[in-house]
Scaffold this motif. Structure first.
Motif, PDB file in Angstrom:
ATOM      1  N   CYS A  57       0.832  -1.185   0.000  1.00 51.59           N
ATOM      2  CA  CYS A  57       0.000   0.000   0.000  1.00 51.59           C
ATOM      3  C   CYS A  57       0.869   1.238   0.000  1.00 51.59           C
ATOM      4  O   CYS A  57       2.027   1.197   0.379  1.00 51.59           O
ATOM      5  CB  CYS A  57      -0.990  -0.008   1.151  1.00 51.59           C
ATOM      6  SG  CYS A  57      -0.231  -0.104   2.738  1.00 51.59           S
ATOM      7  N   GLU A  58       0.271   2.322  -0.471  1.00 49.10           N
ATOM      8  CA  GLU A  58       0.990   3.595  -0.545  1.00 49.10           C
ATOM      9  C   GLU A  58       0.567   4.493   0.599  1.00 49.10           C
ATOM     10  O   GLU A  58      -0.634   4.698   0.820  1.00 49.10           O
ATOM     11  CB  GLU A  58       0.711   4.288  -1.889  1.00 49.10           C
ATOM     12  CG  GLU A  58       1.375   5.666  -1.986  1.00 49.10           C
ATOM     13  CD  GLU A  58       1.171   6.340  -3.334  1.00 49.10           C
ATOM     14  OE1 GLU A  58       0.429   5.802  -4.178  1.00 49.10           O
ATOM     15  OE2 GLU A  58       1.764   7.427  -3.531  1.00 49.10           O
ATOM     16  N   ALA A  59       1.553   5.018   1.316  1.00 49.09           N
ATOM     17  CA  ALA A  59       1.267   5.990   2.372  1.00 49.09           C
ATOM     18  C   ALA A  59       1.010   7.348   1.740  1.00 49.09           C
ATOM     19  O   ALA A  59       1.795   7.810   0.914  1.00 49.09           O
ATOM     20  CB  ALA A  59       2.459   6.071   3.328  1.00 49.09           C
ATOM     21  N   VAL A 116       6.318   4.879   0.171  1.00 46.14           N
ATOM     22  CA  VAL A 116       6.263   6.224   0.740  1.00 46.14           C
ATOM     23  C   VAL A 116       6.758   7.225  -0.313  1.00 46.14           C
ATOM     24  O   VAL A 116       7.780   6.996  -0.962  1.00 46.14           O
ATOM     25  CB  VAL A 116       7.138   6.314   2.015  1.00 46.14           C
ATOM     26  CG1 VAL A 116       7.149   7.731   2.569  1.00 46.14           C
ATOM     27  CG2 VAL A 116       6.637   5.334   3.080  1.00 46.14           C
ATOM     28  N   ASN A 117       6.031   8.316  -0.474  1.00 45.52           N
ATOM     29  CA  ASN A 117       6.410   9.344  -1.441  1.00 45.52           C
ATOM     30  C   ASN A 117       7.553  10.208  -0.922  1.00 45.52           C
ATOM     31  O   ASN A 117       7.586  10.558   0.256  1.00 45.52           O
ATOM     32  CB  ASN A 117       5.211  10.249  -1.747  1.00 45.52           C
ATOM     33  CG  ASN A 117       4.127   9.520  -2.500  1.00 45.52           C
ATOM     34  OD1 ASN A 117       4.269   9.258  -3.702  1.00 45.52           O
ATOM     35  ND2 ASN A 117       3.059   9.162  -1.810  1.00 45.52           N
ATOM     36  N   VAL A 118       8.453  10.545  -1.821  1.00 47.35           N
ATOM     37  CA  VAL A 118       9.566  11.425  -1.475  1.00 47.35           C
ATOM     38  C   VAL A 118       9.563  12.591  -2.462  1.00 47.35           C
ATOM     39  O   VAL A 118       9.622  12.382  -3.672  1.00 47.35           O
ATOM     40  CB  VAL A 118      10.906  10.665  -1.564  1.00 47.35           C
ATOM     41  CG1 VAL A 118      12.069  11.613  -1.328  1.00 47.35           C
ATOM     42  CG2 VAL A 118      10.943   9.518  -0.556  1.00 47.35           C
ATOM     43  N   LEU A 148      10.322   3.518  -2.045  1.00 49.89           N
ATOM     44  CA  LEU A 148      10.252   4.972  -2.092  1.00 49.89           C
ATOM     45  C   LEU A 148       9.753   5.389  -3.462  1.00 49.89           C
ATOM     46  O   LEU A 148      10.281   4.937  -4.484  1.00 49.89           O
ATOM     47  CB  LEU A 148      11.634   5.581  -1.823  1.00 49.89           C
ATOM     48  CG  LEU A 148      12.243   5.243  -0.460  1.00 49.89           C
ATOM     49  CD1 LEU A 148      13.643   5.841  -0.347  1.00 49.89           C
ATOM     50  CD2 LEU A 148      11.359   5.736   0.685  1.00 49.89           C
ATOM     51  N   GLU A 149       8.713   6.228  -3.489  1.00 51.33           N
ATOM     52  CA  GLU A 149       8.169   6.704  -4.758  1.00 51.33           C
ATOM     53  C   GLU A 149       8.751   8.077  -5.063  1.00 51.33           C
ATOM     54  O   GLU A 149       8.565   9.022  -4.296  1.00 51.33           O
ATOM     55  CB  GLU A 149       6.630   6.784  -4.699  1.00 51.33           C
ATOM     56  CG  GLU A 149       5.993   5.421  -4.508  1.00 51.33           C
ATOM     57  CD  GLU A 149       4.485   5.418  -4.814  1.00 51.33           C
ATOM     58  OE1 GLU A 149       3.957   6.466  -5.222  1.00 51.33           O
ATOM     59  OE2 GLU A 149       3.878   4.344  -4.642  1.00 51.33           O
ATOM     60  N   ILE A 150       9.454   8.162  -6.174  1.00 55.99           N
ATOM     61  CA  ILE A 150      10.030   9.440  -6.592  1.00 55.99           C
ATOM     62  C   ILE A 150       9.408   9.845  -7.929  1.00 55.99           C
ATOM     63  O   ILE A 150       8.817   9.019  -8.611  1.00 55.99           O
ATOM     64  CB  ILE A 150      11.559   9.342  -6.755  1.00 55.99           C
ATOM     65  CG1 ILE A 150      11.899   8.314  -7.844  1.00 55.99           C
ATOM     66  CG2 ILE A 150      12.219   8.936  -5.440  1.00 55.99           C
ATOM     67  CD1 ILE A 150      13.246   8.519  -8.465  1.00 55.99           C
ATOM     68  N   LEU A 178       9.230   4.771  -9.715  1.00 55.23           N
ATOM     69  CA  LEU A 178       9.125   6.032 -10.460  1.00 55.23           C
ATOM     70  C   LEU A 178       7.645   6.363 -10.635  1.00 55.23           C
ATOM     71  O   LEU A 178       6.933   5.678 -11.365  1.00 55.23           O
ATOM     72  CB  LEU A 178       9.836   5.891 -11.808  1.00 55.23           C
ATOM     73  CG  LEU A 178      10.034   7.158 -12.640  1.00 55.23           C
ATOM     74  CD1 LEU A 178      10.802   8.219 -11.862  1.00 55.23           C
ATOM     75  CD2 LEU A 178      10.769   6.831 -13.930  1.00 55.23           C
ATOM     76  N   ASP A 179       7.214   7.423  -9.922  1.00 51.93           N
ATOM     77  CA  ASP A 179       5.789   7.778  -9.818  1.00 51.93           C
ATOM     78  C   ASP A 179       5.349   8.643 -10.998  1.00 51.93           C
ATOM     79  O   ASP A 179       6.178   9.300 -11.633  1.00 51.93           O
ATOM     80  CB  ASP A 179       5.601   8.563  -8.510  1.00 51.93           C
ATOM     81  CG  ASP A 179       4.190   8.490  -7.961  1.00 51.93           C
ATOM     82  OD1 ASP A 179       3.294   7.970  -8.647  1.00 51.93           O
ATOM     83  OD2 ASP A 179       3.990   8.967  -6.830  1.00 51.93           O
ATOM     84  N   ASP A 180       4.057   8.658 -11.283  1.00 51.77           N
ATOM     85  CA  ASP A 180       3.465   9.551 -12.292  1.00 51.77           C
ATOM     86  C   ASP A 180       4.159   9.439 -13.636  1.00 51.77           C
ATOM     87  O   ASP A 180       4.330  10.432 -14.349  1.00 51.77           O
ATOM     88  CB  ASP A 180       3.522  11.020 -11.813  1.00 51.77           C
ATOM     89  CG  ASP A 180       2.808  11.223 -10.497  1.00 51.77           C
ATOM     90  OD1 ASP A 180       1.939  10.394 -10.161  1.00 51.77           O
ATOM     91  OD2 ASP A 180       3.114  12.197  -9.794  1.00 51.77           O
ATOM     92  N   LEU A 199       7.666   1.067 -11.920  1.00 53.86           N
ATOM     93  CA  LEU A 199       7.250   2.267 -12.617  1.00 53.86           C
ATOM     94  C   LEU A 199       5.734   2.381 -12.444  1.00 53.86           C
ATOM     95  O   LEU A 199       5.017   1.390 -12.602  1.00 53.86           O
ATOM     96  CB  LEU A 199       7.661   2.043 -14.058  1.00 53.86           C
ATOM     97  CG  LEU A 199       7.411   2.964 -15.204  1.00 53.86           C
ATOM     98  CD1 LEU A 199       8.396   2.568 -16.284  1.00 53.86           C
ATOM     99  CD2 LEU A 199       6.010   2.768 -15.681  1.00 53.86           C
ATOM    100  N   LYS A 200       5.277   3.570 -12.069  1.00 53.49           N
ATOM    101  CA  LYS A 200       3.835   3.775 -11.891  1.00 53.49           C
ATOM    102  C   LYS A 200       3.301   4.598 -13.050  1.00 53.49           C
ATOM    103  O   LYS A 200       3.683   5.766 -13.220  1.00 53.49           O
ATOM    104  CB  LYS A 200       3.545   4.498 -10.573  1.00 53.49           C
ATOM    105  CG  LYS A 200       3.888   3.673  -9.361  1.00 53.49           C
ATOM    106  CD  LYS A 200       3.446   4.366  -8.087  1.00 53.49           C
ATOM    107  CE  LYS A 200       1.973   4.188  -7.834  1.00 53.49           C
ATOM    108  NZ  LYS A 200       1.585   4.723  -6.496  1.00 53.49           N
ATOM    109  N   ILE A 201       2.411   4.012 -13.843  1.00 54.89           N
ATOM    110  CA  ILE A 201       1.835   4.730 -14.976  1.00 54.89           C
ATOM    111  C   ILE A 201       0.831   5.743 -14.456  1.00 54.89           C
ATOM    112  O   ILE A 201      -0.049   5.410 -13.662  1.00 54.89           O
ATOM    113  CB  ILE A 201       1.154   3.766 -15.963  1.00 54.89           C
ATOM    114  CG1 ILE A 201       2.156   2.710 -16.429  1.00 54.89           C
ATOM    115  CG2 ILE A 201       0.569   4.529 -17.139  1.00 54.89           C
ATOM    116  CD1 ILE A 201       1.553   1.695 -17.374  1.00 54.89           C
TER     117      ILE A 201
HETATM  118 MG    MG Z   1       2.921   8.207  -5.138  1.00 55.99          MG
END
Ligand code: MG
Ligand code: C2E
Ligand code: MG
Ligand code: MG
Length: 290
Positions: A57-59, A116-118, A148-150, A178-180, A199-201
């Motif tokens: 899950c994503e915080a 977790v987003n950074v 870690l989501e960057i 790699l987010d977005d 990688l997050k589309i």
């Molecule tokens: Mg994110």
């Protein structure tokens, strides 16, 4: 008269500016107090596989404001970034996520992971690796349970320095996502250079994936490319059964979005562990027959 009108306009403008500044200062002061009072908490949104199993899950940070209720990042992240308060807030979220994830793993879900987003401000803060290590140590969470989501924006200033930091983080054992993906200055050559695991589309490609053939084509190509590079793919912003069915057919590894669950408090997430989320869209044969 024109002069007077000009002066009036100016006065109104100055008053508005003053009000805006005052509001900003209020918000900044409240934010500082909020950090002290631990008002910034992590909500969590499930990431599920094609069987609807909740694997990660994503915080997502929320501000439990004493007067205004639960505030979303859009309301306070820009100022938190600007003032640098994001570094303290981000550390609290990271530590909470490590503690919560360890608790879930110990409650019978030993493979549960957390992301977790950074933000760029945290990323350029020179002791990110030390912060991550200390949160892992304090909580006892195994490093490979943390991701870690960057975003690509972190890579623009100094790609080589960013790659070195990512390598240092990965050397701790944490995963990098790699987010977005697809929104920024995505160059495909990045993908080859970057030490990333996932990688997050971006949601903008997912939104019309079952109605716009160009979005479907791009998503399919991204998934194929990523898999060719040994990178796993997460689709964000999945809101409908139709979108979910297309993504399952494309062999997308994990999916996340309101279709499965909105971001929820830690206790609510704990109650969802072991459940299958998303319902019948996850069976590709059935959706193909529709
Ligand atoms: Mg994110
Ligand atoms: P993000 O990392 O790309 O997170 C996804 C955002 O999309 C979240 O918004 C989430 O609630 C929302 N979302 C998820 N599924 C759906 C869906 O199906 N449909 C729609 N319309 N939206 C969906 P949220 O929680 O408001 O967060 C916004 C952004 O704020 C995040 O984007 C991330 O960049 C940033 N952020 C959130 N938490 C943190 C944090 O702890 N630290 C840092 N540095 N940034 C954070
Ligand atoms: Mg995202
Ligand atoms: Mg986003």
């Amino acid at each position: 008269a024109a002069k007077a009108a000009g002066r009036n306009t100016y006065q109104l403008f100055a008053q508005a500016m003053h009000a805006q500044n005052a509001e900003r200062l209020d918000l900044e002061r409240e934010m500082r107090n909020g950090v002290q009072a631990q008002q910034f908490v992590a909500y969590y949104q499930p990431k599920v596989n094609a069987d609807g199993e909740l694997l990660c899950c994503e915080a997502l940070v929320r501000w439990q404001h004493p007067a205004l209720g639960v505030l979303s990042p859009a309301r306070f992240l820009p100022l938190a970034e600007e003032t640098g308060l994001i570094v303290a807030i981000g550390r609290q979220v990271l530590l909470a996520a490590c503690h919560d994830c360890l608790r879930w793993r110990q409650s019978g879900y030993p493979d549960m992971r957390v992301a977790v987003n950074v933000s760029s401000r945290q990323f350029s803060h020179d002791d990110l690796a030390a912060t991550v290590q200390s949160c892992l140590d304090d909580s006892g969470l195994p490093p490979d349970a943390l991701e870690l989501e960057i975003t690509e924006s972190l890579l623009l200033d100094n790609l080589d320095a960013a790659i070195r930091l990512l390598q240092a983080l990965r050397a701790l054992g944490v995963k990098i996502s790699l987010d977005d993906f697809g929104t920024g200055y995505s160059s495909l050559s990045y993908l080859q250079k970057l030490p990333i695991d996932t990688l997050k589309i971006d949601r903008s490609f997912i939104q019309h994936i079952d109605s716009r053939s160009s979005d479907a084509a791009i998503t399919r190509a991204i998934i194929t490319l990523a898999h060719g590079l040994g990178v796993r793919v997460v689709a964000e912003g999945v809101e409908t059964a139709g979108q979910c069915a297309v993504l399952v057919e494309m062999q997308c590894d994990l999916m996340q979005g309101f279709w499965f669950s909105r971001p929820v408090p830690a206790q609510t997430l704990a109650a969802m562990l072991g459940q299958r989320l998303g319902g019948q869209c996850l069976l590709p044969e059935e959706s193909a027959a529709e």
